[in-house]
Design a protein around this motif. Structure first.
Motif, short mmCIF file in Angstrom:
data_model
loop_
_atom_site.label_atom_id
_atom_site.label_comp_id
_atom_site.label_asym_id
_atom_site.label_seq_id
_atom_site.Cartn_x
_atom_site.Cartn_y
_atom_site.Cartn_z
N ALA A 133 -39.27 -46.74 -31.46
CA ALA A 133 -38.22 -46.20 -32.32
C ALA A 133 -36.84 -46.66 -31.86
N SER A 134 -36.64 -46.69 -30.54
CA SER A 134 -35.35 -47.13 -29.99
C SER A 134 -35.09 -48.60 -30.32
N SER A 135 -36.12 -49.44 -30.20
CA SER A 135 -35.95 -50.86 -30.48
C SER A 135 -35.63 -51.11 -31.95
N VAL A 136 -36.40 -50.44 -32.83
CA VAL A 136 -36.15 -50.61 -34.27
C VAL A 136 -34.77 -50.08 -34.64
N LEU A 137 -34.36 -48.99 -33.98
CA LEU A 137 -33.04 -48.42 -34.24
C LEU A 137 -31.93 -49.40 -33.89
N GLN A 138 -32.06 -50.08 -32.74
CA GLN A 138 -31.04 -51.05 -32.35
C GLN A 138 -30.98 -52.21 -33.34
N LEU A 139 -32.13 -52.63 -33.84
CA LEU A 139 -32.14 -53.70 -34.84
C LEU A 139 -31.53 -53.23 -36.15
N ALA A 140 -31.81 -51.97 -36.52
CA ALA A 140 -31.26 -51.43 -37.77
C ALA A 140 -29.74 -51.35 -37.72
N LEU A 141 -29.21 -51.10 -36.53
CA LEU A 141 -27.76 -51.00 -36.40
C LEU A 141 -27.07 -52.32 -36.72
N LEU A 142 -27.79 -53.43 -36.55
CA LEU A 142 -27.20 -54.73 -36.84
C LEU A 142 -26.92 -54.90 -38.34
N ALA A 143 -27.58 -54.10 -39.16
CA ALA A 143 -27.37 -54.19 -40.61
C ALA A 143 -26.11 -53.48 -41.06
N LEU A 144 -25.52 -52.69 -40.18
CA LEU A 144 -24.33 -51.94 -40.56
C LEU A 144 -23.09 -52.81 -40.51
N PRO A 145 -22.13 -52.57 -41.40
CA PRO A 145 -20.85 -53.27 -41.31
C PRO A 145 -20.14 -52.92 -40.00
N PRO A 146 -19.39 -53.85 -39.41
CA PRO A 146 -18.73 -53.60 -38.12
C PRO A 146 -17.85 -52.36 -38.11
N GLU A 147 -17.18 -52.09 -39.23
CA GLU A 147 -16.26 -50.94 -39.25
C GLU A 147 -16.99 -49.60 -39.20
N GLU A 148 -18.29 -49.58 -39.51
CA GLU A 148 -19.07 -48.34 -39.46
C GLU A 148 -19.90 -48.22 -38.19
N LEU A 149 -20.06 -49.32 -37.49
CA LEU A 149 -20.98 -49.36 -36.36
C LEU A 149 -20.54 -48.45 -35.22
N GLY A 150 -19.25 -48.48 -34.89
CA GLY A 150 -18.77 -47.74 -33.72
C GLY A 150 -19.01 -46.25 -33.84
N TYR A 151 -18.62 -45.65 -34.94
CA TYR A 151 -18.74 -44.21 -35.12
C TYR A 151 -20.20 -43.77 -35.10
N ILE A 152 -21.05 -44.51 -35.84
CA ILE A 152 -22.46 -44.14 -35.91
C ILE A 152 -23.14 -44.33 -34.57
N TYR A 153 -22.81 -45.42 -33.87
CA TYR A 153 -23.45 -45.69 -32.58
C TYR A 153 -23.15 -44.59 -31.57
N VAL A 154 -21.91 -44.13 -31.53
CA VAL A 154 -21.55 -43.05 -30.61
C VAL A 154 -22.32 -41.78 -30.95
N GLY A 155 -22.44 -41.47 -32.24
CA GLY A 155 -23.16 -40.27 -32.64
C GLY A 155 -24.63 -40.32 -32.31
N LEU A 156 -25.20 -41.54 -32.24
CA LEU A 156 -26.63 -41.68 -31.95
C LEU A 156 -26.94 -41.59 -30.46
N GLN A 157 -25.93 -41.53 -29.61
CA GLN A 157 -26.16 -41.47 -28.17
C GLN A 157 -26.41 -40.05 -27.68
N GLY A 158 -26.13 -39.06 -28.50
CA GLY A 158 -26.30 -37.67 -28.10
C GLY A 158 -25.02 -37.10 -27.51
N SER A 159 -24.28 -36.37 -28.31
CA SER A 159 -23.01 -35.79 -27.85
C SER A 159 -22.74 -34.51 -28.62
N PHE A 160 -22.41 -33.44 -27.90
CA PHE A 160 -22.09 -32.18 -28.55
C PHE A 160 -20.74 -32.24 -29.26
#
Length: 307
Positions: A133-160
Motif C-alpha cells: 500500500a505504501s509503495s502504490v501510494l508513493q506512485l499515486a502521488l506522482l499523478a498529483l499536480p505539484p501545487e497539490e502535492l505538498g499539502y496532501i503529502y504532509v497530511g498523509l504522514q500522520g499529524s494531529f
C-alpha cells in the motif's frame, strides 16, 4: 492505577492547550491547539479500540491497524477516490468514505485469512500489505499536480495538526464517541471471539453477525482516524496491552474503557513530544515508532517462546 487514566488524559489535554512558544494566547488556543488536542484524543481512542477489536477477532496479540496495513490501505483508497475524481472526472466518494471502504476491505481480508492461517502468517501478510500500500501510494502521488502535492503529502504522514477545526472537528469527535459506546454495548459478544468461532457459537453468540460488526466497527474507527489525522502507528497495538497489564484482565469487554483512555494518553503524549521537545516538528509516527517497534518485538519474542 486504572482510576488515574481519566486524570492523565485531562492533564495531557490541558498541557496541549496551554503549552507552546506562543504562551497562553486565547486565539492560538482556540484555533490551533484545541483542534490538535481534540484530534489526538479522538484518533487515539478510535485507534486503541480498533486495535482491541482486531486483536480479539484475529486472536493475534500483534494486530494493529498500522502494522497490518489496514491504515495504509485506507489512506490509499482515500487518495484513490480523490485521484479518480481529480484526473478522470469520476464521482468523488470523499476522503472519509474512501478511507472507510479501504479499511473495511483490508479488515475483511485479514479476518478471512485468520480462519485458515496461523498468527504469524496473518502478521506477515499484513506487513506485506502495508509495504504494498505504501509503495502504490508513493506512485499515486506522482499523478498529483505539484501545487497539490505538498499539502496532501504532509497530511498523509500522520499529524494531529491536520485535524479539522470548528464544527466538523466536534462532529468527528461525537461520531467517535458514539462508535466507542456502540462497541461497549456489544463488547461481551466480541470478547467471545477470543476463544475461536466454535467456542463463541457454543456460548450462544451469533458469530456471523458479530464478525460483520467487528469489521464494520474496526473499519469505521480506522477510517475516521485516517481521514482526520492521517495514518498513526502503534497506538492500536500498545493501548490494549497496556490496559491488560494495568487491569490484570484479558477479555475485551473488561479492558475496553481503559484501552480507549490509554489510546488518548499515547496520542496526546506523542503530540506533546513532537511539538515541545524536538528541535522541529516531525510526523507523530516518529515518536510512536520509537516506543511501538521495540514493544512489538518484545510481544513477538514472547509468542515465539511459547510456540
Amino acid at each position: 492505577m486504572r482510576r488515574l487514566i481519566p486524570l492523565l488524559v485531562l492533564v495531557l489535554f490541558s498541557a496541549g492547550l496551554l503549552l507552546g512558544p506562543a504562551g497562553v494566547d486565547p486565539y492560538i488556543i482556540e484555533s490551533v491547539r484545541l483542534p490538535r488536542a481534540l484530534g489526538a484524543v479522538t484518533a487515539g481512542v478510535l485507534l486503541g479500540v480498533s486495535g482491541l477489536l482486531l486483536q480479539t477477532a484475529l486472536r493475534n496479540p500483534l494486530a494493529d491497524p498500522y502494522v497490518l496495513g489496514v491504515s495504509g490501505v485506507a489512506v490509499l483508497a482515500a487518495l484513490g477516490s480523490y485521484l479518480l475524481w481529480r484526473l478522470w472526472g469520476l464521482p468523488y466518494l470523499g476522503f472519509l468514505l474512501g478511507a472507510l471502504l479501504g479499511a473495511a476491505a483490508a479488515t475483511t481480508a485479514l479476518l478471512l485469512l485468520a480462519r485458515r492461517a496461523g498468527m504469524l502468517v496473518v502478521l506477515m501478510t499484513g506487513v506485506l500489505l502495508s509495504y504494498a500500500a505504501s509503495s502504490v501510494l508513493q506512485l499515486a502521488l506522482l499523478a498529483l499536480p505539484p501545487e497539490e502535492l505538498g499539502y496532501i503529502y504532509v497530511g498523509l504522514q500522520g499529524s494531529f495538526a491536520a485535524y479539522p477545526a470548528g464544527v466538523l472537528g466536534y462532529v468527528i469527535a461525537a461520531a467517535g464517541l458514539a462508535l466507542v459506546l456502540s462497541v461497549y454495548f456489544n463488547s461481551r459478544h466480541v470478547a467471545a471471539l477470543l476463544h475461536g468461532e466454535e467456542a463463541a457459537a457454543g456460548l450462544g453468540v451469533d458469530v456471523k453477525r458479530v464478525t460483520i460488526y467487528v469489521v464494520g466497527a474496526a473499519a469505521a474507527g480506522i477510517g475516521v482516524a485516517v481521514a482526520s489525522v492521517g495514518p498513526v502507528g502503534f497506538v492500536g497495538l500498545l493501548a490494549p496491552h497496556m490496559a491488560r497489564w494495568i487491569t490484570g484482565r484479558q477479555r475485551a469487554d473488561l479492558v475496553l474503557l481503559e484501552t480507549a483512555g490509554l489510546g488518548a494518553v499515547l496520542a496526546l503524549a506523542a503530540d506533546l513530544v513532537t511539538r515541545l521537545l524536538l528541535p522541529r516538528e516531525l510526523p507523530v509516527n516518529v515518536v510512536l515508532s520509537l516506543v511501538g517497534a521495540p514493544a512489538a518485538g518484545w510481544l513477538l519474542w514472547r509468542y515465539v517462546r511459547k510456540v
